[in-house]
Design a protein around this motif. Structure first.
Motif, PDB file in Angstrom:
ATOM      1  N   ARG A   1       0.827  -1.212   0.000  1.00  0.00           N
ATOM      2  CA  ARG A   1       0.000   0.000   0.000  1.00  0.00           C
ATOM      3  C   ARG A   1       0.858   1.258   0.000  1.00  0.00           C
ATOM      4  O   ARG A   1       0.592   2.212  -0.728  1.00  0.00           O
ATOM      5  CB  ARG A   1      -0.918  -0.039   1.218  1.00  0.00           C
ATOM      6  CG  ARG A   1      -1.903   1.026   1.214  1.00  0.00           C
ATOM      7  CD  ARG A   1      -2.853   0.840   2.341  1.00  0.00           C
ATOM      8  NE  ARG A   1      -3.779   1.947   2.324  1.00  0.00           N
ATOM      9  CZ  ARG A   1      -4.669   2.186   3.213  1.00  0.00           C
ATOM     10  NH1 ARG A   1      -4.797   1.363   4.235  1.00  0.00           N
ATOM     11  NH2 ARG A   1      -5.455   3.206   3.117  1.00  0.00           N
ATOM     12  N   ARG A   2       1.929   1.273   0.813  1.00  0.00           N
ATOM     13  CA  ARG A   2       2.823   2.433   0.865  1.00  0.00           C
ATOM     14  C   ARG A   2       3.558   2.616  -0.462  1.00  0.00           C
ATOM     15  O   ARG A   2       3.780   3.738  -0.906  1.00  0.00           O
ATOM     16  CB  ARG A   2       3.829   2.273   2.007  1.00  0.00           C
ATOM     17  CG  ARG A   2       3.245   2.522   3.338  1.00  0.00           C
ATOM     18  CD  ARG A   2       4.314   2.441   4.375  1.00  0.00           C
ATOM     19  NE  ARG A   2       3.706   2.592   5.691  1.00  0.00           N
ATOM     20  CZ  ARG A   2       4.264   2.213   6.807  1.00  0.00           C
ATOM     21  NH1 ARG A   2       5.459   1.637   6.773  1.00  0.00           N
ATOM     22  NH2 ARG A   2       3.653   2.384   7.942  1.00  0.00           N
ATOM     23  N   MET A   3       3.944   1.509  -1.028  1.00  0.00           N
ATOM     24  CA  MET A   3       4.647   1.598  -2.305  1.00  0.00           C
ATOM     25  C   MET A   3       3.716   2.174  -3.388  1.00  0.00           C
ATOM     26  O   MET A   3       4.110   3.043  -4.151  1.00  0.00           O
ATOM     27  CB  MET A   3       5.141   0.206  -2.723  1.00  0.00           C
ATOM     28  CG  MET A   3       6.094   0.276  -3.909  1.00  0.00           C
ATOM     29  SD  MET A   3       6.947  -1.250  -4.154  1.00  0.00           S
ATOM     30  CE  MET A   3       5.787  -2.070  -5.198  1.00  0.00           C
TER      31      MET A   3
ATOM     32  N   LEU B   1       1.127   4.088  -2.861  1.00  0.00           N
ATOM     33  CA  LEU B   1       0.882   5.481  -2.511  1.00  0.00           C
ATOM     34  C   LEU B   1       2.071   6.347  -2.918  1.00  0.00           C
ATOM     35  O   LEU B   1       1.913   7.422  -3.511  1.00  0.00           O
ATOM     36  CB  LEU B   1       0.592   5.607  -1.007  1.00  0.00           C
ATOM     37  CG  LEU B   1       0.226   6.978  -0.497  1.00  0.00           C
ATOM     38  CD1 LEU B   1      -1.067   7.475  -1.142  1.00  0.00           C
ATOM     39  CD2 LEU B   1       0.059   6.949   1.017  1.00  0.00           C
ATOM     40  N   GLY B   2       3.292   5.887  -2.665  1.00  0.00           N
ATOM     41  CA  GLY B   2       4.501   6.619  -3.048  1.00  0.00           C
ATOM     42  C   GLY B   2       4.613   6.751  -4.559  1.00  0.00           C
ATOM     43  O   GLY B   2       4.974   7.801  -5.091  1.00  0.00           O
ATOM     44  N   LEU B   3       4.278   5.677  -5.246  1.00  0.00           N
ATOM     45  CA  LEU B   3       4.320   5.701  -6.700  1.00  0.00           C
ATOM     46  C   LEU B   3       3.294   6.695  -7.255  1.00  0.00           C
ATOM     47  O   LEU B   3       3.592   7.483  -8.150  1.00  0.00           O
ATOM     48  CB  LEU B   3       4.055   4.297  -7.247  1.00  0.00           C
ATOM     49  CG  LEU B   3       4.204   4.099  -8.738  1.00  0.00           C
ATOM     50  CD1 LEU B   3       5.623   4.422  -9.195  1.00  0.00           C
ATOM     51  CD2 LEU B   3       3.836   2.684  -9.120  1.00  0.00           C
TER      52      LEU B   3
ATOM     53  N   ILE C   1       1.976   9.342  -5.661  1.00  0.00           N
ATOM     54  CA  ILE C   1       2.415  10.703  -5.333  1.00  0.00           C
ATOM     55  C   ILE C   1       3.558  11.117  -6.251  1.00  0.00           C
ATOM     56  O   ILE C   1       3.608  12.246  -6.745  1.00  0.00           O
ATOM     57  CB  ILE C   1       2.817  10.791  -3.844  1.00  0.00           C
ATOM     58  CG1 ILE C   1       1.573  10.646  -2.959  1.00  0.00           C
ATOM     59  CG2 ILE C   1       3.544  12.102  -3.547  1.00  0.00           C
ATOM     60  CD1 ILE C   1       1.882  10.539  -1.466  1.00  0.00           C
ATOM     61  N   GLY C   2       4.459  10.214  -6.539  1.00  0.00           N
ATOM     62  CA  GLY C   2       5.574  10.508  -7.451  1.00  0.00           C
ATOM     63  C   GLY C   2       5.084  10.876  -8.847  1.00  0.00           C
ATOM     64  O   GLY C   2       5.591  11.809  -9.484  1.00  0.00           O
TER      65      GLY C   2
ATOM     66  N   SER D   1       5.539  14.496 -10.563  1.00  0.00           N
ATOM     67  CA  SER D   1       6.208  14.557 -11.876  1.00  0.00           C
ATOM     68  C   SER D   1       5.350  15.299 -12.890  1.00  0.00           C
ATOM     69  O   SER D   1       5.845  16.125 -13.666  1.00  0.00           O
ATOM     70  CB  SER D   1       6.494  13.152 -12.390  1.00  0.00           C
ATOM     71  OG  SER D   1       7.383  12.485 -11.544  1.00  0.00           O
TER      72      SER D   1
END
Length: 142
Positions: A8-10, A12-14, A16-17, A21
């Motif tokens: 889930r964090r990955m 979410l980070g992806l 947001i990234g 971008s």
């Protein structure tokens, strides 16, 4: 459960990234250039003081004509009725309108205009070329 949190964090980070971008790309990308028609380009160029090549050539030719007429002194010449081409050349040479009588006469004969020279009073520039004078004496304007 821990692996579920990491996934889930990955994600979410992806996400947001990707959003960051996209925002950076929008902020720093060059804006779309306005497409101008040829008329708009010409109008904008004229407002900035630019002229087309055609207008530039016309203005240059006009300035050159003015310069030529300013440089040459004008003289009034009287060509009597029935005057021969040779005598016309003598009158023109005596008034500094032509430099060479023979060249003038030869040009008149080469152009077959010896019978088309018109008697009258003319205001001609001194030291003009023979072609200009022949045009004037035959009633043709430049």
């Amino acid at each position: 459960m821990i692996s579920h949190l990491i996934d889930r964090r990955m994600m979410l980070g992806l996400g947001i990234g990707l959003i960051i971008s996209a925002l950076v790309f929008l902020l720093f990308s060059s804006p779309q250039k306005e497409q101008l028609s040829e008329e708009e380009i010409i109008l904008r160029a004229e407002t900035m003081g630019m002229v087309s090549q055609e207008k530039y050539r016309e203005a240059l030719e006009e300035v050159e004509r003015e310069d030529k007429s300013k440089d040459k002194e004008l003289v009034e010449i009287q060509i009597p009725n029935g005057t021969s081409t040779g005598n016309i050349a003598t009158i023109l040479k005596a008034n500094n309108v032509i430099e060479n009588e023979v060249n003038f006469v030869e040009m008149v004969y080469l152009l077959d205009l010896q019978y088309k020279l018109i008697a009258g009073t003319y205001v001609l520039p001194q030291e003009a070329d023979s072609a200009e004078i022949i045009l004037a004496l035959t009633g043709n304007k430049e």
